[in-house]
Scaffold this motif. Sequence first.
Motif, PDB file in Angstrom:
ATOM      1  N   GLU A   1      17.758  -8.461   3.655  1.00 51.74           N
ATOM      2  CA  GLU A   1      18.208  -7.178   4.179  1.00 51.74           C
ATOM      3  C   GLU A   1      19.719  -7.022   4.028  1.00 51.74           C
ATOM      4  OE1 GLU A   1      14.955  -6.495   7.771  1.00 51.74           O
ATOM      5  OE2 GLU A   1      16.655  -7.849   8.082  1.00 51.74           O
TER       6      GLU A   1
ATOM      7  N   GLN B   1      11.285   0.687  -0.701  1.00 51.51           N
ATOM      8  CA  GLN B   1      11.388   0.259   0.688  1.00 51.51           C
ATOM      9  C   GLN B   1      11.545   1.499   1.562  1.00 51.51           C
ATOM     10  OE1 GLN B   1      14.451  -2.617   1.403  1.00 51.51           O
ATOM     11  NE2 GLN B   1      14.354  -2.390   3.614  1.00 51.51           N
ATOM     12  N   ASP B   2      10.953   1.488   2.736  1.00 51.53           N
ATOM     13  CA  ASP B   2      11.007   2.608   3.653  1.00 51.53           C
ATOM     14  C   ASP B   2      12.435   3.127   3.768  1.00 51.53           C
ATOM     15  OD1 ASP B   2      10.724   4.452   5.630  1.00 51.53           O
ATOM     16  OD2 ASP B   2      10.059   3.048   7.174  1.00 51.53           O
TER      17      ASP B   2
ATOM     18  N   ARG C   1      13.806   4.793   5.947  1.00 48.91           N
ATOM     19  CA  ARG C   1      14.365   4.702   7.290  1.00 48.91           C
ATOM     20  C   ARG C   1      14.791   3.277   7.652  1.00 48.91           C
ATOM     21  NH1 ARG C   1      13.251   9.655   9.849  1.00 48.91           N
ATOM     22  NH2 ARG C   1      13.404   8.862  11.978  1.00 48.91           N
ATOM     23  N   SER C   2      14.902   2.435   6.652  1.00 48.22           N
ATOM     24  CA  SER C   2      15.455   1.091   6.858  1.00 48.22           C
ATOM     25  C   SER C   2      16.747   0.898   6.074  1.00 48.22           C
ATOM     26  CB  SER C   2      14.432   0.028   6.442  1.00 48.22           C
ATOM     27  OG  SER C   2      14.215   0.070   5.040  1.00 48.22           O
ATOM     28  N   LYS C   3      17.218   1.958   5.408  1.00 42.52           N
ATOM     29  CA  LYS C   3      18.436   1.881   4.602  1.00 42.52           C
ATOM     30  C   LYS C   3      19.588   2.515   5.375  1.00 42.52           C
ATOM     31  CE  LYS C   3      15.841   2.049   0.264  1.00 42.52           C
ATOM     32  NZ  LYS C   3      15.605   2.757  -1.009  1.00 42.52           N
TER      33      LYS C   3
ATOM     34  N   VAL D   1      18.248   4.274  11.916  1.00 42.87           N
ATOM     35  CA  VAL D   1      17.706   3.060  11.300  1.00 42.87           C
ATOM     36  C   VAL D   1      17.600   1.938  12.331  1.00 42.87           C
ATOM     37  CG1 VAL D   1      18.108   1.282   9.555  1.00 42.87           C
ATOM     38  CG2 VAL D   1      18.543   3.683   9.010  1.00 42.87           C
TER      39      VAL D   1
ATOM     40  N   GLU E   1      14.606   2.623  14.541  1.00 41.13           N
ATOM     41  CA  GLU E   1      13.378   2.368  13.785  1.00 41.13           C
ATOM     42  C   GLU E   1      13.155   0.868  13.600  1.00 41.13           C
ATOM     43  OE1 GLU E   1      11.039   4.333  12.074  1.00 41.13           O
ATOM     44  OE2 GLU E   1      11.744   6.142  13.078  1.00 41.13           O
ATOM     45  N   ARG E   2      14.236   0.151  13.376  1.00 38.94           N
ATOM     46  CA  ARG E   2      14.132  -1.280  13.106  1.00 38.94           C
ATOM     47  C   ARG E   2      13.496  -2.018  14.268  1.00 38.94           C
ATOM     48  NH1 ARG E   2      16.283  -5.412  10.177  1.00 38.94           N
ATOM     49  NH2 ARG E   2      16.741  -7.333  11.304  1.00 38.94           N
TER      50      ARG E   2
ATOM     51  N   ARG F   1       7.025  -5.295   8.827  1.00 40.25           N
ATOM     52  CA  ARG F   1       8.259  -5.573   8.101  1.00 40.25           C
ATOM     53  C   ARG F   1       7.912  -6.148   6.736  1.00 40.25           C
ATOM     54  NH1 ARG F   1      12.155  -9.265  11.370  1.00 40.25           N
ATOM     55  NH2 ARG F   1      13.612  -8.540   9.769  1.00 40.25           N
TER      56      ARG F   1
END
Length: 645
Positions: free
Chosen positions: A98, A127-128, A130-132, A295, A298-299, A546
Amino acid sequence: MSELNFRYDINALRALAVVIVVLFHFFPTSFSGGFAGVDVFFVLSGYLMTAIVVKGVKSGSFSLSLFYISRIFRIFPALLVLVLVLLILGLFILDPNEYSLLAKHSASSVSFISNFVYWLESGYFDQDSRSKFLLHTWSLSVEWQFYIIYPLLLRFFLSKFSIFNVKKLILIIFLFLFVFSIYTSSNWSSLSYFMLPTRAWEMVAGSLLCFYPIKFTPTTNRFLFYTGSIGILVTTLIVDESSTWPGIVTLLPVLSTMLVLIAGYQSSVLVDNRVTFYLGQWSYSIYLWHWPVVVFIERYNLNIKYYFFGVIISVFFGFLSYRFIESYKISKPKSSFSFFVGNKPILLSLLLFFSSLVLYKYPPLVAFYPIPDSVVSSISKTPAPCFNNKALLIKDIQNCKISDGSKSLLLIGDSHANSLVPVLEDLSKDNDFSLYYIGMGGCPPIINSMTIRKDSSVCSHLNKLVLSLIEVEKFDYIVLASRWTYYSEGNYSGADMVYIGDPLGNSADKVQSQKNLVAGVGDFVERFYSDGMKVGLVLQVPMQKRLPISLYYDSFTDYKLSAERLRINSVSYKDHIDFQSATNLALLEELDDGKIVVIDPTSTFCDERYCPVGNNVHSYYFDEDHLSEQGASLLKTKFSDFLSE
C-alpha cells in the motif's frame, strides 16, 4: 474585459463546487452527480486564467514566467504539504504494498501527471478507487497542464491576430474540443474522463466569456444567477457514475456555471454571507483534504456517523491548510532567471518527486515481511485471450474455443467466470470436452435486462452472441458464473455497484436491480433448459475485504508468516454469509427447481469461522474477490461432479 477584483459570485461558485464534490464522495447515493463540482472548477479556471492573460497582454505587463510563478505559489504549497503528511502517516498505517502505491501516486501528483497514472490504472481489475489517497489530484493535473499550454496559445494568438480573429479562433477551438470529447467519451470512457484534450473544452468555455462579454439588466442577471445555480444543483441529482462523462449532459453544469459568471450577481445573500465566503476561500484546501479522509474512513470500515464527522474534519483541515499554508507568504522569484533557483515550492516538489520514486521502488520495512515467492507469484490474473476482448468476440465467436472434445461445455459470465477458465480447461482436456468461454468484465449472464453502465451495449451484444451460438452449437453443459452481488449489493460498504435495469436500460434502485438480475438469469437458464442443456450455477466465492498481499503483510508475527493470523485476518464466515445471503436466496428461489445444479464454493473456501485468503504457500485470490489459478483449482472436484451427472 472582466475585472479581476474580488467577486462574491465566483467565490460562491467555488463554495458550491467543493460542497457538492465533498457530499458526493461522502454520500455517493444521495448526491450521485456531485462529481460535476469538478466541472464547475474547470469553467472557473478557464475564465479566471484568460482574464489574467488577456488583461496583461492588453496592458503590456504580461509575463509568462511570472504568471507560472503565481500559479505555482497558489497551487503547490498546500498540495505538497498534503503529500508529505500522507507519506509520513503512511509509514504507520500502510503495509509495504500500500505504501509503494501511495509513493507512486505521490510522485505523479507533485509532477502533475496523476491523470495519466489513474487512467492507466483504470479498468475492471483496478484497485478500489476509494483506497487511493490521492485519486482526486487527477483534476489538479488536468488544470495544471491547461495552465501550461493555454497561456502560450493565447499570447501567440493575441500577438499575431486581431482580437476579432482571436475570438473566432477560441470559438472554433471550443467547438472542436467539445465534439472531440463527445466522440472520445463514447468510445474510450476512461481516457476521456482523465485526459486534458477531452476536458479542455470546459475550461475554454470559461475563456469564451472573456472574449464574448454579455451585459444584461439587473433583473435579467438575477434570473440568470438563480437559473445557473439551480442548474448546478439539479446536475447533482439527475446524473450518476453510469452517465457518460464528459458528455452531452456535461453541458448542464458547464452552461449553468457560465450563466452565473455572466450574471455577475453580487448582492444576493446566497453569495455574500460568512459561510459561503469562508467555504469559497477554503475550497481548494477542503478539496485537497476531503478525499484522504474518505479513504481513511473506508479503510477502517467505519459506520455512517463517521461520514458526517468526516465532512466536518475535511472543512476543519481545509481551514488549517488555508490559514497556515495557503496564506503563508513565501518570497517569490523576481525574475525569470530565478524561476527555478530559490523557488521553494518547485524545489520541494522536486525533492518530494524523487523521494517518492525511491519509496515506490523500495518501500520501507519490506524486509521485515518475507512473503514466500510462491505466494507472490500466485497473486496474478488468469490469462484468457477471449476475456474483455470486444473485437475478438464480435469478429468470430469460434475463436473462443479453448479445447476440443466429443462433448461440449460453455462457460459464460463476467470476470469471475474468467477465473474459472484454467480449472475447467484442465477438466475438459482430461474428460474429452470442447470448452468454449464467453466473458466480459461487469457483464452478468442475463437476457431481457440490461446493465446500466457507459458501455451497456457491449454486455447486451455479448449475451446475444451466446443465444446465437446455442442455435448452432448444442452444448451438453453450461456453466454460469458471476460476481452476483456486484449487481445487487455492491461491496461490503454498499458502494461499487453496477445496476441492472429493464430491457431499455432504465435505471433501478438496489431492490429492483436484484429483481432484474434474477429475472435476467432466469430467462437465460430457461433458454438453455428448454434445449436440453444441463446448467450449473456457480454461486459467488467469498469476497475478501482487503487485497491478498495486504492480508499477508498483516499476518506476520516475529517476522514469520502466521497461517493462523492469515486465517483470522481474512473475511469471516458470518460476514460472507450475511453479505451474499439475500442475493443467493433470490437466485435460488427463482432457479432451483430442477433446472440447474448449484455449485457453491463456500464449503471449499470457508471453515466454521473464516474464509482464508490462502495459506503459507499460495494465495487463493489475486484481488479481493477473484480467484487465482491455485484458488480455482480447489473447485475441481465440484466441477468434476457436475460434469459427471
